[in-house]
Design an enzyme around this catalytic site. Structure first.
Site, PDB file in Angstrom:
ATOM      1  NE  ARG A  56      -1.994  10.814  -2.937  1.00  0.00           N
ATOM      2  CZ  ARG A  56      -2.285   9.718  -2.391  1.00  0.00           C
ATOM      3  NH1 ARG A  56      -3.453  10.118  -1.642  1.00  0.00           N
ATOM      4  NH2 ARG A  56      -2.188   8.450  -2.806  1.00  0.00           N
TER       5      ARG A  56
ATOM      6  CE  LYS B 290      -3.673 -11.540  -0.859  1.00  0.00           C
ATOM      7  NZ  LYS B 290      -4.716 -11.407  -0.079  1.00  0.00           N
TER       8      LYS B 290
ATOM      9  N   GLY C 110       1.289   0.851  -5.241  1.00  0.00           N
ATOM     10  CA  GLY C 110       1.493   1.657  -4.126  1.00  0.00           C
ATOM     11  C   GLY C 110       2.992   1.271  -3.403  1.00  0.00           C
TER      12      GLY C 110
ATOM     13  N   GLY D 143      -4.316   1.263  -6.627  1.00  0.00           N
ATOM     14  CA  GLY D 143      -5.541   0.270  -7.447  1.00  0.00           C
ATOM     15  C   GLY D 143      -5.675   0.826  -9.045  1.00  0.00           C
TER      16      GLY D 143
END
Ligand code: ADP
Ligand code: MG
Length: 422
Positions: free
Chosen positions: A40, A226, A379, A402
């Protein structure tokens, strides 16, 4: 949502102080606190270099981990974990904060940039203010962990204003946090003209175009654990895509909705009606919705070469689906082959087990060979693509788990909405 936003290429930064929100939320060794991956930090270099080369004085800032900003909050957290309130000390709180200092990031950033990175031991305190005031064009200052201040995650206007007061321009380059309305991601834009850095600009350009004006056929592949995590994504992409492929754990709720038994596979019983609704919506809209036609099954959740492969319409009791099967791979690959744009979010199976990584691997390869614009968000999907060695074959791998999910949901992202329109 308007994705046409001004970037650092649209502003003259010469002689200006630039507040640059980076994503320096790096993984650290639990014991030593050492940075275990500087990916990063490296990713931030092009934007920082461009700003410095163009004569800006850069005030960089970031969060790191989840420090608790107040002692009272720390006591509460520890009590929730089962500690007695009277046992929790100020020292242990301060120790937990020290672990999350950005000082090691300043050091690594300095090595990568080949120039000094001045470090402020606070965020809007006297040290930061003095060092920001004295900062010269071509110099870079890194503020201490933003979440040491209690105003950051609350998007406190006073904290945002104090951050903004140190600079003349705001540049947002931390895509991983653009879905959060925090002081440093959105709040500061109330006081400063706001532009995207190169990382955020690419995320918005590639994903925004895919949602707004995709090269067709537009194929969306959704997988992962999910249905409930991805309800809004499925719903939004049903409005945009020509074909939707559903694999991974969430496929079994759809297979159940089609009237088949799924053994002990992941099943969200309370989402079966929703899955049926989505199947109907796809049919009504003329969107092709593809589900796995076969699946690799086993009687336990474990890695094994002793798995069976069966048609999804004939899953036996006591077995769970852990990957898509070879017929599904062929069906899905065929759809991907003709695509103009492919968005992929969520692995096709439990790729953490080598035996059940085949489906995910085959889909990654299909994307790599498709010649389409390929976008990977999420992710675990990004990790899978990297782990399988296909990362450099994709058009874009989103850096925000997210954030990219909320992007695909079509939600307004506070950290993007606050940037100046073109
Ligand atoms: P992403 O992070 O890419 O959005 P998710 O977090 O939604 O993806 O899902 C990833 C997880 O889904 C992985 O840990 C993977 O093991 C799990 N998964 C995929 N297929 C199955 C399956 N058939 N059964 C159980 N878990 C699955
Ligand atoms: Mg995930």
């Amino acid at each position: 949502m308007n994705y046409n936003k001004k970037t650092i290429n649209d502003v003259d930064v010469r002689g200006k102080k630039v507040l640059l929100r980076c994503d320096f939320n790096v993984p650290q060794d639990k014991v030593t606190g050492e940075i275990t991956s500087d990916k990063r930090i490296k990713a931030a270099i092009p934007t920082i270099k461009q700003l410095l080369d163009n004569g800006a004085a850069v005030i960089a800032c970031s969060h790191l981990g989840k420090p608790v900003a107040t002692f009272d909050g720390f006591v509460k957290k520890q009590v929730e974990k089962g500690k007695k309130a009277e046992e929790v000390t100020k020292e242990s709180w301060e120790k937990s904060l020290r672990k999350l200092t950005l000082a090691p990031v300043a050091k690594r950033l300095s090595e990568l940039l080949g120039q000094e990175v001045i470090f402020a031991t606070d965020t809007i305190g006297p040290d930061a203010k003095a060092k920001a005031e004295a900062l010269q064009p071509g110099q870079i200052l890194l503020l201490e962990n933003l979440r040491f201040a209690k105003g950051e995650t609350k998007n406190d206007p006073e904290f945002a204003k104090a951050l903004a007061d140190m600079a003349e321009i705001f540049v947002s380059d931390a895509f991983g946090t653009v879905h959060r309305a925090h002081a440093s991601t959105a709040g500061v834009a109330a006081y400063l003209p706001a532009y995207s850095g190169l990382l955020v600009a690419k995320e918005i350009a590639v994903m925004g175009k895919a949602l707004e004006n995709p090269v067709r056929p537009f194929v969306a592949i959704l997988g992962g654990a999910k249905v409930s995590d991805k309800i809004a994504v499925i719903n939004n992409l049903l409005e945009k895509a020509d074909t939707i492929i559903i694999g991974g754990g969430m496929a079994y709720t759809f297979i159940k909705a089609m009237g088949h038994d799924v053994g002990t596979s992941l099943l969200e019983a309370d989402k079966v009606d929703y899955a049926r609704e989505m199947l109907d919506k796809a049919a009504a809209k003329g969107v092709m919705l593809l589900l796995p036609v076969d699946t690799a099954i086993h009687d336990k959740f474990e890695n094994t070469d002793q798995f069976l492969t069966v048609d999804t319409a004939m899953m036996p009791d006591g077995y769970m689906g852990l990957d898509i099967g070879p017929k599904s791979v062929r069906l899905f690959t065929e759809a991907i082959r003709g695509a103009g744009t492919v968005i992929w979010n969520g692995p096709m199976g439990v790729f953490e087990f080598p035996a059940f990584a085949q489906g995910t691997k085959a889909i990654a390869r299909a994307l790599a060979e498709s010649g389409a614009i390929t976008i990977v968000g999420g992710g675990d999907s990004a990790a899978a693509v990297e782990q399988l060695g296909f990362a450099d074959k994709m058009t874009h791998i989103s850096t925000g788990g997210g954030a990219s999910l909320e992007f695909l949901e079509g939600k307004e992202l506070p950290g993007v909405a606050c940037l100046l329109d073109k």
